[in-house]
Write a protein that holds these residues in place. Structure first.
Motif, short mmCIF file in Angstrom:
data_model
loop_
_atom_site.label_atom_id
_atom_site.label_comp_id
_atom_site.label_asym_id
_atom_site.label_seq_id
_atom_site.Cartn_x
_atom_site.Cartn_y
_atom_site.Cartn_z
N ASN A 93 0.87 -1.18 0.00
CA ASN A 93 0.00 0.00 0.00
C ASN A 93 0.90 1.22 0.00
OD1 ASN A 93 -2.67 -0.84 -0.07
ND2 ASN A 93 -2.89 -0.96 2.14
N MET A 99 -7.07 1.73 -0.88
CA MET A 99 -7.31 0.31 -0.62
C MET A 99 -8.81 0.13 -0.41
SD MET A 99 -5.92 -2.40 2.25
CE MET A 99 -6.55 -1.52 3.67
N ASN A 123 -5.66 -2.71 -4.00
CA ASN A 123 -5.28 -1.37 -4.44
C ASN A 123 -4.99 -1.44 -5.93
OD1 ASN A 123 -2.56 -2.29 -4.78
ND2 ASN A 123 -2.11 -1.86 -2.64
#
Length: 143
Positions: A93, A99, A123
């Motif tokens: 991330n 996300m 993501n």
């Protein structure tokens, strides 16, 4: 998200939880690493993160675990008790991405009033986290 809580009897295997999109800001990634006492430089120093082969700082596993917990308990409600969280990380991330957490009730244990939720967080690079959360729900009569 449902804020009043869920009763065990009202939950069915196959039920989908509402999606939760979480903007991934640099501040959030750095602050949550520090708040969880993870001082590994790849979570707060962009130059060193790049030097170590990453494209930028990235979220730590403790933050991911906390977000998965938040996702499941926000759906389950204040009377729910988390009994287990099992996650596996995938794509990092990075700041500037989003996300999106999704979940499905994958199993129920009538004797223990426990519900297993299969959780996935994605993501722009793919799956960041996959796993399960086991929650014990009240039998009836929400708090």
């Amino acid at each position: 998200m449902i804020l009043t809580g869920r009763d065990y009897a009202d939950v069915a295997v196959g039920e989908e939880l509402p999606e939760l999109s979480i903007p991934l800001t640099r501040t959030m990634i750095v602050a949550t690493a520090i708040a969880s006492r993870d001082y590994q430089d790849v979570h707060h120093d962009p130059g060193l993160a790049v030097e170590r082969g990453s494209r930028d700082v990235f979220m730590n596993i403790l933050t991911t675990n906390g977000l998965v917990d938040r996702y499941a308990t926000s759906w389950a409600g204040p009377a729910a008790r988390v009994r287990a969280i099992r996650i596996r990380l995938g794509a990092p991330n990075y700041p500037g991405d989003t996300m999106t957490l999704t979940g499905t009730v994958s199993a129920k244990d009538d004797a223990a009033r426990r519900v297993e939720i299969a959780v996935r967080g994605t993501n722009s690079l793919g799956a960041h986290v996959t796993g399960t959360v086991v929650i014990e729900l009240p039998e009836g009569g929400r708090p």
